[in-house]
Scaffold this motif. Structure first.
Motif, mmCIF file in Angstrom:
data_model
loop_
_atom_site.group_PDB
_atom_site.id
_atom_site.type_symbol
_atom_site.label_atom_id
_atom_site.label_comp_id
_atom_site.label_asym_id
_atom_site.label_seq_id
_atom_site.Cartn_x
_atom_site.Cartn_y
_atom_site.Cartn_z
ATOM 1 N N ALA A 65 0.843 -1.189 0.000
ATOM 2 C CA ALA A 65 0.000 0.000 0.000
ATOM 3 C C ALA A 65 0.878 1.239 0.000
ATOM 4 C CB ALA A 65 -0.914 0.011 1.231
ATOM 5 N N ASP A 66 0.536 2.165 -0.869
ATOM 6 C CA ASP A 66 1.228 3.456 -0.934
ATOM 7 C C ASP A 66 0.261 4.528 -0.437
ATOM 8 O OD1 ASP A 66 2.783 5.657 -1.462
ATOM 9 O OD2 ASP A 66 3.326 5.040 -3.497
ATOM 10 N N TRP A 67 0.626 5.160 0.690
ATOM 11 C CA TRP A 67 -0.246 6.159 1.302
ATOM 12 C C TRP A 67 -0.001 7.523 0.680
ATOM 13 C CZ3 TRP A 67 -1.990 2.235 4.214
ATOM 14 C CH2 TRP A 67 -3.124 2.445 5.008
ATOM 15 N N GLU A 68 -1.011 8.047 -0.006
ATOM 16 C CA GLU A 68 -0.964 9.348 -0.665
ATOM 17 C C GLU A 68 0.257 9.469 -1.592
ATOM 18 O OE1 GLU A 68 -3.330 11.376 -0.704
ATOM 19 O OE2 GLU A 68 -4.568 10.781 1.018
ATOM 20 N N ALA A 125 -5.119 -6.327 7.352
ATOM 21 C CA ALA A 125 -4.139 -7.420 7.297
ATOM 22 C C ALA A 125 -3.931 -7.936 5.877
ATOM 23 C CB ALA A 125 -4.562 -8.560 8.226
ATOM 24 N N SER A 126 -3.909 -7.039 4.903
ATOM 25 C CA SER A 126 -3.868 -7.458 3.498
ATOM 26 C C SER A 126 -2.535 -7.233 2.810
ATOM 27 C CB SER A 126 -4.951 -6.713 2.711
ATOM 28 O OG SER A 126 -4.716 -5.305 2.740
ATOM 29 N N VAL A 127 -1.633 -6.436 3.376
ATOM 30 C CA VAL A 127 -0.404 -6.069 2.665
ATOM 31 C C VAL A 127 0.811 -6.436 3.501
ATOM 32 C CG1 VAL A 127 -1.586 -4.193 1.478
ATOM 33 C CG2 VAL A 127 -0.344 -3.708 3.582
ATOM 34 N N GLN A 128 1.921 -6.643 2.798
ATOM 35 C CA GLN A 128 3.185 -6.925 3.470
ATOM 36 C C GLN A 128 4.073 -5.687 3.589
ATOM 37 O OE1 GLN A 128 2.067 -9.084 0.799
ATOM 38 N NE2 GLN A 128 1.083 -10.189 2.487
ATOM 39 N N LEU A 129 3.723 -4.615 2.870
ATOM 40 C CA LEU A 129 4.489 -3.373 2.934
ATOM 41 C C LEU A 129 3.544 -2.187 2.907
ATOM 42 C CD1 LEU A 129 6.917 -1.390 2.588
ATOM 43 C CD2 LEU A 129 6.885 -1.933 0.141
ATOM 44 N N VAL A 130 3.733 -1.278 3.846
ATOM 45 C CA VAL A 130 3.102 0.038 3.802
ATOM 46 C C VAL A 130 4.197 1.058 3.522
ATOM 47 C CG1 VAL A 130 2.083 1.866 5.194
ATOM 48 C CG2 VAL A 130 1.097 -0.427 5.258
ATOM 49 N N TRP A 131 3.994 1.854 2.493
ATOM 50 C CA TRP A 131 4.964 2.867 2.065
ATOM 51 C C TRP A 131 4.324 4.239 2.313
ATOM 52 C CZ3 TRP A 131 9.910 2.826 0.045
ATOM 53 C CH2 TRP A 131 10.342 3.952 -0.659
ATOM 54 N N GLY A 132 4.927 5.030 3.199
ATOM 55 C CA GLY A 132 4.383 6.340 3.531
ATOM 56 C C GLY A 132 5.454 7.406 3.466
ATOM 57 N N ASN A 133 5.646 7.984 2.289
ATOM 58 C CA ASN A 133 6.743 8.915 2.078
ATOM 59 C C ASN A 133 6.318 10.361 2.311
ATOM 60 O OD1 ASN A 133 9.476 9.569 1.185
ATOM 61 N ND2 ASN A 133 8.513 10.413 -0.643
ATOM 62 N N MET A 134 7.017 11.054 3.206
ATOM 63 C CA MET A 134 6.880 12.497 3.437
ATOM 64 C C MET A 134 5.433 12.903 3.690
ATOM 65 S SD MET A 134 9.931 13.810 3.420
ATOM 66 C CE MET A 134 10.020 15.509 2.854
ATOM 67 N N LEU A 135 4.751 12.143 4.523
ATOM 68 C CA LEU A 135 3.347 12.402 4.835
ATOM 69 C C LEU A 135 3.127 12.715 6.305
ATOM 70 C CD1 LEU A 135 0.288 12.316 4.105
ATOM 71 C CD2 LEU A 135 0.386 9.841 4.567
ATOM 72 N N ALA A 136 3.813 11.992 7.194
ATOM 73 C CA ALA A 136 3.439 11.990 8.614
ATOM 74 C C ALA A 136 3.581 13.358 9.278
ATOM 75 C CB ALA A 136 4.283 10.952 9.368
ATOM 76 N N HIS A 137 4.500 14.207 8.818
ATOM 77 C CA HIS A 137 4.690 15.496 9.491
ATOM 78 C C HIS A 137 3.564 16.478 9.198
ATOM 79 C CE1 HIS A 137 6.753 15.842 5.547
ATOM 80 N NE2 HIS A 137 6.274 17.075 5.551
#
Length: 306
Positions: free
Chosen positions: A51-54, A118-130
């Motif tokens: 999953a790629d978040w935003e 519980a569907s993915v093995q990788l969550v990718w969240g680049n430059m979002l959390a701040h």
């Protein structure tokens, strides 16, 4: 333990920025995505779905790098702005005849507000959390999306970001140019509080140089907005903008007055695993069926490896 909400971030302003439709990714986010992608070299865990978040905000080129690394994996494109996300993918996608000519397989992508639990093995969240007003809710969403033994990789800005600009605003008596960013150790604590295991945090400092204050301001507008609770609450006039440009031109040129304008960006990288659920021992214990199945699958995998 860090607070539930960043104390200097205005949640209303953060929601407005998150709702803003984008069709292009900031240059700095793309560069950070490339650097974060290099960290995948040390992780050998298999990825069938991710999953790629935003991804438009995080970097479309960075998304393509991860997709190339896992060519057979399905991707959940997580975005609150489905319309702009689809427009961005159409803008960046190769025409069908070029894909056929290159022999590149078409990526399997599903646009969602959230992946199945519980569907993915990788969550990718680049430059979002701040930019998020409720970071613990974001970490909880990442944790729900991950399967047991899956991992999250994310990046965000750290507290030394824009330190030259903050100092300049402070000398002039102006409100802060940005909210305060969370320290990487606090991010590690929040990962553990969200149920992650083995968090690894590191950081690096990037120094960007600009020829003019106008170009510097344009770059900052691409990266986001001032989300500080104490920011100036009205519209600025032309006289203030002229003074701002003059102050930037005079105060940020390093190492000498004739040098380029310089800004520092602290970039934090983090990754962590989702462990198998632990069941507390008590006189009477209630265990969810899905948790029991996950524990049994993990034990069977560990027994085959040993």
């Amino acid at each position: 333990m860090p607070a539930d909400l960043p104390p200097t971030l205005d949640p209303v302003a953060a929601e407005r920025w998150a709702a803003r439709a984008l069709t292009a990714s900031p240059w700095l986010h793309e560069e950070v995505a490339r650097r974060m992608g290099e960290r995948l070299d040390v992780i050998r865990l298999p990825v069938q779905q991710w999953a790629d978040w935003e991804p438009v905000r995080g970097g479309l080129d960075g998304h393509a790098l991860v997709a190339k690394r896992y060519p057979d994996a399905k991707c959940f494109w997580v975005s609150a702005q489905a319309g702009s996300a689809l427009a961005a993918t159409k803008k960046e996608a190769k025409p069908w005849w070029r894909r056929l000519a290159s022999g590149a397989p078409r990526e399997r992508v599903e646009h969602v507000l959230a992946p199945p639990d519980a569907s993915v093995q990788l969550v990718w969240g680049n430059m979002l959390a701040h930019h998020v007003a409720a970071p613990q809710a974001l970490l909880a969403a990442w944790h729900r999306a991950l399967a047991v033994d899956g991992f999250v990789m994310f990046s965000c800005l750290g507290p030394d970001t824009l330190k030259q600009l903050r100092a300049l605003y402070g000398r002039l008596g102006w409100p802060a140019p940005a909210h305060e960013f969370t320290d990487m150790h606090d991010w590690g604590d929040q990962l553990v509080a969200a149920g992650f295991a083995e968090p690894v945090m590191d950081m690096e400092t990037l120094t960007l140089q600009f020829e003019s204050p106008e170009r510097l301001l344009a770059e900052l507008r691409e990266l986001g907005r001032n989300l500080a609770v104490g920011r100036f609450g009205a519209l600025r006039g032309r006289d203030w903008r002229a003074r701002l440009l003059a102050e930037l031109d005079q105060g940020l040129r390093q190492p000498a007055p004739g040098g380029p304008l310089t800004l520092t960006f602290e970039v934090i990288y983090g990754h962590a695993l989702k462990p198998a659920p632990r069941h507390a021992v008590a006189g009477q214990t209630h265990i969810a069926l899905d948790d029991m199945r996950a524990s049994l699958r993990t034990r069977q995998q560990n027994s085959r490896r040993s």
